[in-house]
Motif scaffolding. Sequence first.
Motif, PDB file in Angstrom:
ATOM      1  N   MET A  34       0.842  -1.207   0.000  1.00 11.11           N
ATOM      2  CA  MET A  34       0.000   0.000   0.000  1.00 11.11           C
ATOM      3  C   MET A  34       0.875   1.255   0.000  1.00 11.11           C
ATOM      4  O   MET A  34       0.645   2.186  -0.775  1.00 11.11           O
ATOM      5  CB  MET A  34      -0.918  -0.011   1.226  1.00 11.11           C
ATOM      6  CG  MET A  34      -1.996   1.057   1.192  1.00 11.11           C
ATOM      7  SD  MET A  34      -3.186   0.738  -0.134  1.00 11.11           S
ATOM      8  CE  MET A  34      -4.515   1.851   0.328  1.00 11.11           C
ATOM      9  N   ALA A  35       1.880   1.261   0.861  1.00 12.02           N
ATOM     10  CA  ALA A  35       2.779   2.416   0.924  1.00 12.02           C
ATOM     11  C   ALA A  35       3.544   2.578  -0.392  1.00 12.02           C
ATOM     12  O   ALA A  35       3.692   3.691  -0.896  1.00 12.02           O
ATOM     13  CB  ALA A  35       3.758   2.248   2.084  1.00 12.02           C
ATOM     14  N   LEU A  52      -6.765  -9.215  -3.887  1.00 10.67           N
ATOM     15  CA  LEU A  52      -6.574  -7.813  -3.489  1.00 10.67           C
ATOM     16  C   LEU A  52      -5.092  -7.448  -3.514  1.00 10.67           C
ATOM     17  O   LEU A  52      -4.704  -6.384  -3.996  1.00 10.67           O
ATOM     18  CB  LEU A  52      -7.153  -7.594  -2.090  1.00 10.67           C
ATOM     19  CG  LEU A  52      -7.226  -6.136  -1.614  1.00 10.67           C
ATOM     20  CD1 LEU A  52      -8.304  -5.381  -2.380  1.00 10.67           C
ATOM     21  CD2 LEU A  52      -7.518  -6.082  -0.116  1.00 10.67           C
ATOM     22  N   LEU A  53      -4.256  -8.353  -2.994  1.00 12.99           N
ATOM     23  CA  LEU A  53      -2.811  -8.103  -2.974  1.00 12.99           C
ATOM     24  C   LEU A  53      -2.210  -8.147  -4.381  1.00 12.99           C
ATOM     25  O   LEU A  53      -1.297  -7.387  -4.693  1.00 12.99           O
ATOM     26  CB  LEU A  53      -2.118  -9.123  -2.062  1.00 12.99           C
ATOM     27  CG  LEU A  53      -1.977  -8.752  -0.581  1.00 12.99           C
ATOM     28  CD1 LEU A  53      -0.860  -7.759  -0.374  1.00 12.99           C
ATOM     29  CD2 LEU A  53      -3.268  -8.190   0.004  1.00 12.99           C
ATOM     30  N   ASN A  54      -2.742  -9.032  -5.228  1.00 14.14           N
ATOM     31  CA  ASN A  54      -2.272  -9.074  -6.622  1.00 14.14           C
ATOM     32  C   ASN A  54      -2.582  -7.768  -7.340  1.00 14.14           C
ATOM     33  O   ASN A  54      -1.790  -7.288  -8.151  1.00 14.14           O
ATOM     34  CB  ASN A  54      -2.913 -10.247  -7.367  1.00 14.14           C
ATOM     35  CG  ASN A  54      -2.367 -11.590  -6.927  1.00 14.14           C
ATOM     36  OD1 ASN A  54      -1.281 -11.656  -6.351  1.00 14.14           O
ATOM     37  ND2 ASN A  54      -3.108 -12.652  -7.167  1.00 14.14           N
ATOM     38  N   PHE A  55      -3.747  -7.194  -7.010  1.00 14.61           N
ATOM     39  CA  PHE A  55      -4.100  -5.892  -7.590  1.00 14.61           C
ATOM     40  C   PHE A  55      -3.114  -4.818  -7.136  1.00 14.61           C
ATOM     41  O   PHE A  55      -2.615  -4.023  -7.952  1.00 14.61           O
ATOM     42  CB  PHE A  55      -5.525  -5.495  -7.180  1.00 14.61           C
ATOM     43  CG  PHE A  55      -5.879  -4.066  -7.516  1.00 14.61           C
ATOM     44  CD1 PHE A  55      -6.098  -3.679  -8.828  1.00 14.61           C
ATOM     45  CD2 PHE A  55      -5.938  -3.096  -6.518  1.00 14.61           C
ATOM     46  CE1 PHE A  55      -6.401  -2.349  -9.137  1.00 14.61           C
ATOM     47  CE2 PHE A  55      -6.236  -1.779  -6.815  1.00 14.61           C
ATOM     48  CZ  PHE A  55      -6.474  -1.405  -8.136  1.00 14.61           C
ATOM     49  N   LEU A 101     -10.359  -0.169  -1.678  1.00 11.66           N
ATOM     50  CA  LEU A 101      -9.384  -0.862  -2.526  1.00 11.66           C
ATOM     51  C   LEU A 101     -10.055  -1.999  -3.293  1.00 11.66           C
ATOM     52  O   LEU A 101      -9.758  -2.234  -4.480  1.00 11.66           O
ATOM     53  CB  LEU A 101      -8.252  -1.403  -1.646  1.00 11.66           C
ATOM     54  CG  LEU A 101      -6.927  -1.748  -2.325  1.00 11.66           C
ATOM     55  CD1 LEU A 101      -6.330  -0.538  -3.042  1.00 11.66           C
ATOM     56  CD2 LEU A 101      -5.939  -2.292  -1.301  1.00 11.66           C
ATOM     57  N   MET A 102     -10.967  -2.703  -2.632  1.00 16.15           N
ATOM     58  CA  MET A 102     -11.723  -3.762  -3.303  1.00 16.15           C
ATOM     59  C   MET A 102     -12.512  -3.219  -4.485  1.00 16.15           C
ATOM     60  O   MET A 102     -12.584  -3.843  -5.550  1.00 16.15           O
ATOM     61  CB  MET A 102     -12.683  -4.422  -2.315  1.00 16.15           C
ATOM     62  CG  MET A 102     -12.032  -5.374  -1.322  1.00 16.15           C
ATOM     63  SD  MET A 102     -13.237  -5.981  -0.111  1.00 16.15           S
ATOM     64  CE  MET A 102     -14.388  -6.837  -1.208  1.00 16.15           C
ATOM     65  N   ILE A 114       4.581 -12.442  -2.403  1.00 12.36           N
ATOM     66  CA  ILE A 114       4.086 -11.245  -1.721  1.00 12.36           C
ATOM     67  C   ILE A 114       3.011 -11.672  -0.718  1.00 12.36           C
ATOM     68  O   ILE A 114       2.601 -12.821  -0.682  1.00 12.36           O
ATOM     69  CB  ILE A 114       3.492 -10.227  -2.721  1.00 12.36           C
ATOM     70  CG1 ILE A 114       2.254 -10.828  -3.422  1.00 12.36           C
ATOM     71  CG2 ILE A 114       4.521  -9.764  -3.727  1.00 12.36           C
ATOM     72  CD1 ILE A 114       1.333  -9.800  -4.046  1.00 12.36           C
ATOM     73  N   GLY A 115       2.550 -10.735   0.109  1.00 13.21           N
ATOM     74  CA  GLY A 115       1.371 -10.990   0.932  1.00 13.21           C
ATOM     75  C   GLY A 115       1.602 -11.099   2.407  1.00 13.21           C
ATOM     76  O   GLY A 115       0.696 -10.836   3.193  1.00 13.21           O
TER      77      GLY A 115
END
Length: 427
Positions: free
Chosen positions: A21-22, A186-189, A75-76, A42-43
């Motif tokens: 996010m940052a 969500l993390l892939n996005f 974010l979703m 990631i994740g």
Amino acid sequence: MNSQDKKTEILIIGAGAAGLMAARELAKAGKKVVILEARDRIGGRIMPLSESQFGFPAEGGAEFVHGEAPITKSLMKEAGLTLVPEEGEIWSVRGGELSVLKFFVQENEELKKKLDGLKEDISIADFLEQNLDPEKDVELKNSIIKMVNGYDAADPNLVSSFMIRDSWFGKEQLEDGRIKEGYGALLNFLESECKKYGVEIYLNTRVESINIEQVLAATDSGETYEAEKILITVPLPIIKEIKFDPEIKIVEKLKLVDQIGFGGVIKTIIKFQTRWWENALGKDLSKMYFLITNEKFLTWWTPSLQMKTVLVGWMAGPEVLKYKDASSEELLDIALASLSNVFKIDKDVLAKEVATYEVINWSTDPFARGAYSYTTFYTKDAREKLAEPIDNKIFFAGEALYSGEETSMVEGALGSGLEATNKILST
């Protein structure tokens, strides 16, 4: 500086929710950003499991979207993902009997009144000792301890009574939900957004040391990364595993880390051949989505009422420490024994029903050392102080450091990432 040195404006340690996010926000603001991630993915504590294995996006780590979660939901929406509200019945074992849970601890007005009367913070264990009748209130005490262990993954001898009061009684209890496509989506996005804005992400790259004055990070492979600012987003216990130089500048931070609780969790996802529990004990359990027990795997849930044959088992709190050396096979056996005791079905019969399973012991995960943070009775302002940068060069973020109420959640991690971004951009 040698030929292996790499330069960037912002170096982020950790590609979990806070770090990604940052990174996106900093890169959008025009900063050159590099992320170093020790895992091969990631994740962080978001851990999507194989959809082909379980038949849906199962979660080895974070799973629920708790309450309002405005940052997560925003974010979703950007990512085009779907929130699925929780539905079904909560069942509980009381006095050895399985029944639908109709009364919750949060509805106990007498308990709320006693918590409201507290003048100074103490552990919830001490509060219960001082305020509940050891004979009359056995069931209430048991319910509270189960909530502290199961939901907060906390040690009752350490967890803050003020935190319990404020989080259980201080606000309207909102429905939880899940992301239909899974937290992994969500993390892939976020990862794709990062790459769109030029963020470089290096996996299998563990940071071993940080020179605070030179703003330099050295990895386990001998590479060094020089930056204008470093943002550390690793879980609390991992901060203590990084060597900082000069050490004097990190001493107070490490004391603050010790003031914040960090709970352990063992999560077991079992795919069975059938939904064998639906008519167990002669009861209609077809709408059961949550089950609270008195077993080692305290809580169970089913990810969907739509005929999924999966049950997720949850062991949390101090109990987890007993199983730090247990194998997946041993933990599966304990999980099946827990179900066997509740449903009065032979464990060997249940074992034959198992199609596939995964056991994730977050306490023994070398890149987490636990699941998520909680507030102790001596945490006080440790979160806020730990989130303050060192010399405006070394910054910190993560679910444990969020200034809002959603610490220990993905919402808190995303929010902390945004807060750290704002600090970095304002210095």
